[in-house]
Design a protein around this motif. Structure first.
Motif, PDB file in Angstrom:
ATOM      1  N   GLY A 307       0.828  -1.213   0.000  1.00 27.94           N
ATOM      2  CA  GLY A 307       0.000   0.000   0.000  1.00 27.94           C
ATOM      3  C   GLY A 307       0.851   1.246   0.000  1.00 27.94           C
ATOM      4  N   GLY A 308       1.842   1.316  -0.893  1.00 26.79           N
ATOM      5  CA  GLY A 308       2.760   2.457  -0.893  1.00 26.79           C
ATOM      6  C   GLY A 308       3.860   2.217   0.119  1.00 26.79           C
ATOM      7  N   TYR A 309       4.160   3.219   0.918  1.00 25.40           N
ATOM      8  CA  TYR A 309       5.187   3.069   1.944  1.00 25.40           C
ATOM      9  C   TYR A 309       4.685   2.127   3.032  1.00 25.40           C
ATOM     10  N   HIS A 310       5.515   1.152   3.357  1.00 25.51           N
ATOM     11  CA  HIS A 310       5.258   0.274   4.494  1.00 25.51           C
ATOM     12  C   HIS A 310       5.377   1.107   5.764  1.00 25.51           C
ATOM     13  N   ASN A 311       4.522   0.839   6.728  1.00 29.61           N
ATOM     14  CA  ASN A 311       4.661   1.535   7.999  1.00 29.61           C
ATOM     15  C   ASN A 311       5.208   0.579   9.047  1.00 29.61           C
ATOM     16  N   ALA A 312       5.243   1.032  10.282  1.00 32.62           N
ATOM     17  CA  ALA A 312       5.883   0.241  11.334  1.00 32.62           C
ATOM     18  C   ALA A 312       5.190  -1.100  11.530  1.00 32.62           C
ATOM     19  N   VAL A 313       3.857  -1.143  11.393  1.00 32.10           N
ATOM     20  CA  VAL A 313       3.132  -2.398  11.583  1.00 32.10           C
ATOM     21  C   VAL A 313       3.524  -3.413  10.519  1.00 32.10           C
ATOM     22  N   ARG A 314       3.596  -2.993   9.277  1.00 33.07           N
ATOM     23  CA  ARG A 314       3.990  -3.907   8.202  1.00 33.07           C
ATOM     24  C   ARG A 314       5.428  -4.375   8.378  1.00 33.07           C
ATOM     25  N   ARG A 315       6.272  -3.483   8.859  1.00 31.26           N
ATOM     26  CA  ARG A 315       7.664  -3.902   9.080  1.00 31.26           C
ATOM     27  C   ARG A 315       7.752  -4.922  10.217  1.00 31.26           C
ATOM     28  N   ARG A 316       6.916  -4.765  11.241  1.00 26.79           N
ATOM     29  CA  ARG A 316       6.926  -5.756  12.318  1.00 26.79           C
ATOM     30  C   ARG A 316       6.476  -7.119  11.787  1.00 26.79           C
ATOM     31  N   PHE A 317       5.498  -7.121  10.887  1.00 28.52           N
ATOM     32  CA  PHE A 317       5.051  -8.374  10.289  1.00 28.52           C
ATOM     33  C   PHE A 317       6.176  -9.004   9.458  1.00 28.52           C
ATOM     34  N   LEU A 318       6.830  -8.204   8.629  1.00 31.90           N
ATOM     35  CA  LEU A 318       7.932  -8.721   7.817  1.00 31.90           C
ATOM     36  C   LEU A 318       9.088  -9.202   8.688  1.00 31.90           C
ATOM     37  N   SER A 319       9.327  -8.483   9.780  1.00 33.13           N
ATOM     38  CA  SER A 319      10.403  -8.901  10.693  1.00 33.13           C
ATOM     39  C   SER A 319      10.090 -10.245  11.329  1.00 33.13           C
ATOM     40  N   LYS A 320       8.825 -10.503  11.632  1.00 29.07           N
ATOM     41  CA  LYS A 320       8.451 -11.805  12.192  1.00 29.07           C
ATOM     42  C   LYS A 320       8.728 -12.922  11.192  1.00 29.07           C
ATOM     43  N   LEU A 321       8.429 -12.672   9.921  1.00 30.53           N
ATOM     44  CA  LEU A 321       8.725 -13.660   8.889  1.00 30.53           C
ATOM     45  C   LEU A 321      10.230 -13.904   8.789  1.00 30.53           C
ATOM     46  N   ARG A 322      10.993 -12.825   8.766  1.00 28.23           N
ATOM     47  CA  ARG A 322      12.449 -12.943   8.652  1.00 28.23           C
ATOM     48  C   ARG A 322      13.038 -13.682   9.845  1.00 28.23           C
ATOM     49  N   GLU A 323      12.569 -13.357  11.046  1.00 24.93           N
ATOM     50  CA  GLU A 323      13.087 -14.004  12.250  1.00 24.93           C
ATOM     51  C   GLU A 323      12.715 -15.478  12.300  1.00 24.93           C
ATOM     52  N   TYR A 324      11.512 -15.814  11.839  1.00 30.91           N
ATOM     53  CA  TYR A 324      11.120 -17.223  11.804  1.00 30.91           C
ATOM     54  C   TYR A 324      12.033 -17.998  10.862  1.00 30.91           C
ATOM     55  N   LEU A 325      12.268 -17.450   9.684  1.00 37.05           N
ATOM     56  CA  LEU A 325      13.118 -18.141   8.710  1.00 37.05           C
ATOM     57  C   LEU A 325      14.549 -18.276   9.217  1.00 37.05           C
ATOM     58  N   ALA A 326      15.031 -17.239   9.891  1.00 35.14           N
ATOM     59  CA  ALA A 326      16.390 -17.316  10.450  1.00 35.14           C
ATOM     60  C   ALA A 326      16.470 -18.430  11.485  1.00 35.14           C
ATOM     61  N   GLY A 327      15.396 -18.602  12.244  1.00 36.77           N
ATOM     62  CA  GLY A 327      15.381 -19.656  13.257  1.00 36.77           C
ATOM     63  C   GLY A 327      15.360 -21.045  12.677  1.00 36.77           C
ATOM     64  N   THR A 328      14.795 -21.185  11.468  1.00 34.77           N
ATOM     65  CA  THR A 328      14.749 -22.502  10.812  1.00 34.77           C
ATOM     66  C   THR A 328      15.987 -22.774   9.978  1.00 34.77           C
ATOM     67  N   GLY A 329      16.766 -21.726   9.715  1.00 38.94           N
ATOM     68  CA  GLY A 329      17.948 -21.891   8.884  1.00 38.94           C
ATOM     69  C   GLY A 329      17.656 -21.897   7.397  1.00 38.94           C
ATOM     70  N   ARG A 330      16.414 -21.609   7.001  1.00 45.19           N
ATOM     71  CA  ARG A 330      16.055 -21.603   5.574  1.00 45.19           C
ATOM     72  C   ARG A 330      16.429 -20.266   4.941  1.00 45.19           C
TER      73      ARG A 330
END
Length: 432
Positions: A307-330
């Motif tokens: 929706g244009g510029y991501h805001n803090a809420v969207r970044r928190r969602f993306l960060s959760k995805l990134r952190e989950y993947l880092a935890g799995t090693g994928r």
């Protein structure tokens, strides 16, 4: 209506004084002069009547008798033609009192104290704003965010900045306005200024160089305000593809919803990622291309509409995805697809720096611009200068080739013009 020439002369002299170094305790013995000429006093030189000259002379003489100014007459034209008048800085209190006007220095000091008051308890970036404003006011410097003569407006602005800095979740604009200002529409008049302040001081926005441009479009104002949680209406994050997450003990599979799922923003902090069944994750700037992508692409993907510029809420969602993947090693790559224009590049860089360091662009290159050139739009010289400035910024080096091509052709391309490939892994695809 007859003009009050005494007021005009005295107001003009005090304005010049307040802008001078003399008002800040500098300037030595310099004097504040008002020269009479066609620009400053056009009626004085009206050849069709002597009335205006006589009225102005009378006003100047009255001020001189009170000791507020000194008149300098044109040589050999004493009591007839005034060359210039000087403010008597030894009797400033009387000059201000006559006009019922508060000294600028007094206004500045009052607002500096007010800024200090609202700084207490504010977030660090807002404290930086308040301290910057207070310092400039105490030093007698003008500043771009408020009019020192309008105390009510300044206090409303300070209230809004402090409360915005403390927001923990998104809030509709009208609700925020009602809570802070007591009126659901009052915030609208402050919004452009508030957005500039956020852009210039908030670490997730202004530190990327947002302060280079003073003006913001209406869309940019909304984007900046969304960064700190003030939105037009409650927001949803639209997602499609291979994701499972749990909220309060219940697990949801995004793939069960077609073509997408609208995730309420307030749910983001409460969800736990359980599985990412995707070969890549892609963020998409605009809504139409988002739906075109999810209906066209046959890959195992997870797509998120920004929706244009991501805001803090969207970044928190993306960060959760990134952190989950880092935890799995994928090693699941992140990609972003946006407009081939200044805004699209800025969104990508902002997202890359603030949330996804390994982010890569998709369909934002020279081949895409050339393939869809017939749909591209021309841009103005001013836009070109803004675009050219990105060539000097190393954060945009990924886009330097396409920016150079855009400048050569004088064209920009919206992502709605681009047809996404059925699979990003088919032979001949560009990005992988």
């Amino acid at each position: 209506m007859a003009m009050d020439y005494e007021r005009y002369i005295l107001e003009t002299l005090l304005d010049k004084y307040e802008r001078s170094a003399l008002a800040r305790g500098k300037g030595g013995n310099r004097r504040i002069w008002l020269h009479f000429n066609q620009r400053t006093m056009p009626r004085y030189f009206d050849d069709t009547t002597a009335r205006y000259k006589e009225e102005i002379n009378g006003a100047a003489l009255a001020l001189e008798r009170r000791g507020l100014i000194e008149i300098r007459w044109v040589k050999f034209e004493e009591n007839n033609l005034i060359e210039k008048v000087a403010l008597n800085t030894g009797r400033l209190d009387e000059a201000y009192a006559r006009l019922k006007r508060r000294p600028r220095a007094e206004q500045f000091q009052e607002l500096a104290r007010l800024a200090g008051h609202y700084a207490r308890g504010a977030a660090p970036w807002a404290q930086e704003f308040f301290h910057t404003v207070a310092r400039r006011l105490e030093e007698g410097e003008s500043q771009p965010y408020l009019n020192p003569a309008d105390r009510e407006h300044a206090e409303q602005l300070f209230m809004v900045i402090r409360e915005i800095s403390l927001l923990q979740e998104e809030i509709p604009r009208r609700v925020f306005s009602l809570r802070v200002l007591g009126n659901s529409k009052a915030f609208n008049n402050l919004a452009p200024t508030v957005a500039r302040i956020v852009r210039d001081f908030h670490p997730d926005w202004g530190k990327d160089g947002g302060g280079k441009e003073t003006a913001l479009t209406a869309a940019e104002v909304n984007q900046v305000l969304a960064e700190v949680g003030v939105v037009d209406n409650p927001q949803h994050i639209f997602i499609s593809g291979g994701l499972e997450f749990a909220v309060e003990g219940r697990t949801l599979r995004v793939g069960d919803f077609s073509p997408d799922l609208g995730l309420p923003a307030e749910m983001v902090d409460r969800l736990t990622v359980k599985n990412v069944a995707a070969d890549y994750i892609i963020t998409i700037e605009n809504l139409t291309p988002f739906y075109r992508f999810v209906k066209t692409c046959r890959d195992q993907f997870l797509a998120i509409y920004l929706g244009g510029y991501h805001n803090a809420v969207r970044r928190r969602f993306l960060s959760k995805l990134r952190e989950y993947l880092a935890g799995t090693g994928r090693a699941v790559p992140f990609y972003h697809w946006g407009d081939i224009d200044y805004g699209g590049f800025s969104i990508f860089v902002h997202l890359q720096k603030r949330c996804l360091p390994g982010l890569k662009p998709l369909y934002m290159d020279v081949p895409t611009l050339e393939q869809y050139r017939r749909f591209a739009s021309p841009f103005t010289p001013a836009y070109g200068r803004r675009l050219r400035s990105l060539l000097e910024d190393p954060d945009y080096r990924l886009f330097h080739p396409v920016i150079q091509k855009m400048l050569q052709e004088g064209l920009r391309l919206e992502q709605e013009c681009v047809e996404p490939l059925p699979s990003l892994y088919e032979p001949g695809e560009r990005m992988f």
